[in-house]
Design an enzyme around this catalytic site. Sequence first.
Site, PDB file in Angstrom:
ATOM      1  N   ASP A  76       0.830  -1.220   0.000  1.00  0.00           N
ATOM      2  CA  ASP A  76       0.000   0.000   0.000  1.00  0.00           C
ATOM      3  C   ASP A  76       0.863   1.268   0.000  1.00  0.00           C
ATOM      4  OD1 ASP A  76      -1.297  -2.290   1.102  1.00  0.00           O
ATOM      5  OD2 ASP A  76      -2.894  -1.033   1.891  1.00  0.00           O
TER       6      ASP A  76
ATOM      7  N   ASP B 257      -6.255   7.200  -1.420  1.00  0.00           N
ATOM      8  CA  ASP B 257      -7.074   7.348  -0.196  1.00  0.00           C
ATOM      9  C   ASP B 257      -6.180   7.552   1.032  1.00  0.00           C
ATOM     10  OD1 ASP B 257      -9.675   7.372  -1.111  1.00  0.00           O
ATOM     11  OD2 ASP B 257      -9.961   5.215  -0.916  1.00  0.00           O
ATOM     12  N   ARG B 258      -6.795   8.187   2.043  1.00  0.00           N
ATOM     13  CA  ARG B 258      -6.112   8.498   3.300  1.00  0.00           C
ATOM     14  C   ARG B 258      -5.081   9.624   3.099  1.00  0.00           C
ATOM     15  NH1 ARG B 258      -8.277   6.419   8.112  1.00  0.00           N
ATOM     16  NH2 ARG B 258      -9.004   4.312   7.797  1.00  0.00           N
TER      17      ARG B 258
ATOM     18  N   HIS C 244      -1.122   4.501  -0.421  1.00  0.00           N
ATOM     19  CA  HIS C 244      -2.135   5.354   0.225  1.00  0.00           C
ATOM     20  C   HIS C 244      -1.845   6.853   0.118  1.00  0.00           C
ATOM     21  CE1 HIS C 244      -5.209   2.742   1.711  1.00  0.00           C
ATOM     22  NE2 HIS C 244      -4.326   1.926   2.278  1.00  0.00           N
TER      23      HIS C 244
ATOM     24  N   HIS D 297      -3.877  -8.208  -3.321  1.00  0.00           N
ATOM     25  CA  HIS D 297      -3.916  -7.178  -2.293  1.00  0.00           C
ATOM     26  C   HIS D 297      -4.375  -7.721  -0.940  1.00  0.00           C
ATOM     27  CE1 HIS D 297      -4.189  -3.283  -0.432  1.00  0.00           C
ATOM     28  NE2 HIS D 297      -5.396  -3.594  -0.010  1.00  0.00           N
TER      29      HIS D 297
ATOM     30  N   ARG E  68     -12.848  -7.055   9.355  1.00  0.00           N
ATOM     31  CA  ARG E  68     -13.224  -5.889   8.558  1.00  0.00           C
ATOM     32  C   ARG E  68     -14.702  -5.889   8.184  1.00  0.00           C
ATOM     33  NH1 ARG E  68      -8.320  -3.739   6.277  1.00  0.00           N
ATOM     34  NH2 ARG E  68      -6.586  -5.184   6.537  1.00  0.00           N
TER      35      ARG E  68
ATOM     36  N   ASP F  29      -4.135  -0.284  -3.338  1.00  0.00           N
ATOM     37  CA  ASP F  29      -4.260   0.833  -2.387  1.00  0.00           C
ATOM     38  C   ASP F  29      -3.217   1.910  -2.658  1.00  0.00           C
ATOM     39  OD1 ASP F  29      -6.348  -0.602  -1.336  1.00  0.00           O
ATOM     40  OD2 ASP F  29      -5.682  -0.494   0.743  1.00  0.00           O
TER      41      ASP F  29
ATOM     42  N   HIS G 142      -2.391  -4.723   2.366  1.00  0.00           N
ATOM     43  CA  HIS G 142      -3.702  -4.535   3.002  1.00  0.00           C
ATOM     44  C   HIS G 142      -3.686  -4.265   4.497  1.00  0.00           C
ATOM     45  CE1 HIS G 142      -8.043  -4.835   2.957  1.00  0.00           C
ATOM     46  NE2 HIS G 142      -8.134  -6.042   3.460  1.00  0.00           N
TER      47      HIS G 142
ATOM     48  N   ASN H  11      -8.553  -2.820  -2.238  1.00  0.00           N
ATOM     49  CA  ASN H  11      -9.918  -2.514  -1.807  1.00  0.00           C
ATOM     50  C   ASN H  11     -10.197  -1.011  -1.822  1.00  0.00           C
ATOM     51  OD1 ASN H  11      -8.104  -2.481   0.593  1.00  0.00           O
ATOM     52  ND2 ASN H  11      -9.964  -1.884   1.683  1.00  0.00           N
ATOM     53  N   HIS H  12      -9.134  -0.182  -1.914  1.00  0.00           N
ATOM     54  CA  HIS H  12      -9.350   1.268  -2.011  1.00  0.00           C
ATOM     55  C   HIS H  12      -9.424   1.761  -3.455  1.00  0.00           C
ATOM     56  CE1 HIS H  12      -9.405   2.969   2.097  1.00  0.00           C
ATOM     57  NE2 HIS H  12      -8.876   1.794   2.395  1.00  0.00           N
TER      58      HIS H  12
END
Length: 490
Positions: free
Chosen positions: A233, A265-266, A235, A343, A391, A262, A418, A294-295
């Site tokens: 990730d 995001d964030r 991010h 991922h 999750r 990923d 992840h 998943n993002h």
Amino acid sequence: MASNEEITGPISQEDVEAADKLKNEANEYFKKQSYNNAIELYTKAIEKNPKNAVFFANRSIANLRLENFGYALSDASKAIELDRSYTKAYYRRAAAYMSLGKYKLALKDFEYVTKVRPNDQDAKMKYTECNKIVKKIAFEKAISVDKKEVNIADSINLDAMTIEDEYVGPALEDGKVTLKFVTELMEFYKRQKKLHKKYAYKILIDVKAYLQKQPSLVDIKVADEAKFTVCGDIHGQYYDLMNIFKLNGLPSETNPYLFNGDFVDRGSFSVECIFTLFSFKLLYPNHFYMSRGNHETLDMNRMYGFRGEVSSKYTSQMADLFTEVYNWLPLAHCINSRVLVMHGGLFSKDDITLDDIRKVDRNKQPPEDGIMCELLWSDPQPMLGRAPSKRGVGCQFGPDVTNTFLQRNGLDYVIRSHEVKNDGYEIAHDGKCITVFSAPNYCDTMGNLGAFITMNGKDLKPNFTTYEAVPHPDVKPMAYANSFFNMLCQ
């Protein structure tokens, strides 16, 4: 997680006091953003006094911060069960529902609070804001049904976009990404400049056209003496991405990379990350690989900042185009038919083969179960067997599940991402399930190292490089995230 079972006997005053002390200690860890430690202490408090709703609600928010949405949901529900009038527990559950894209269920919780506390202005405001989101999503869905045949990439008129004289940034050459372009782009982004929208749109259109021709599972061949790098990730942490290239060299035909989902995001430099990565994908299509995380999904982008960032730096139309492009990202990669990289993780069924992954129709938002969902969302666990996901999506799988899958498919081990890891990576399941996470000091709060994996084609033995976060301009993580969601998670 600790069992939430009721106990039948009375709780001693001594246990009540010990539990309160543990809760106060946990709160201190929470303030320091040390969420795992906080959860451990809230759990101990619950063991001493399982009838206190506050302990469950507090553990719920700590789990939300760690993206353990399933646990957060279950804790908030338990707090509500213990104390129906505990408003904060409804807010926590609503935040968990929203994180899982279940906006209507979140709205129900707000509606309940407004009914039992009709004079609570805060509850009324949260209900109104959540209702707006639900209506907006319903409206977007209605439009997308009406425009089912409209393809955003095909509707973009690049010829109508002019490059203004004052634009002094990197330029595509004959509409193509070159090494000069990508090198200039990275420097341009370091100075917090913005790529011209014409070039940004062109990159997205070209990447989509390329990805559409790729299978859901991409096979990668690495020569015996060749080096190959796998990153986890990112991010939206652009300056840490630049540090990876500084430490490990720029991507090239002799320095191939796989980025394992990923990308966005964030972190608040997600636009810069994704255009840099997509540029390398176009420059070295057979030596630079990208998996869907998943993002790279609409619900996550809506909540965690990417959609807001693209709309702010460009347009909401471009945000829609990104959704269209992400739908075509491959779901997994297989290196030399021996190492599978995805991922999230493995599956809720034992009979899944690589061919099953190849056959997945991926051009969509991930469903709530099945192969595609689990590739993006699942996590390993130390215990044997399987368990419901912390999750709330995908599953948790033990070392026996990993072994069975590897044997069935003739593989040596799996690499996944992840999950934040303190050292940037973790080796589990007797060395057969490796996690790599490449965003150091995740969200400027977690204090973790980042890592990447290098290997050669001959033995595919994983070597780990770890690194600390580097400074970045003063733009906070989640700066573009849904402000309502941020408010819920306070």
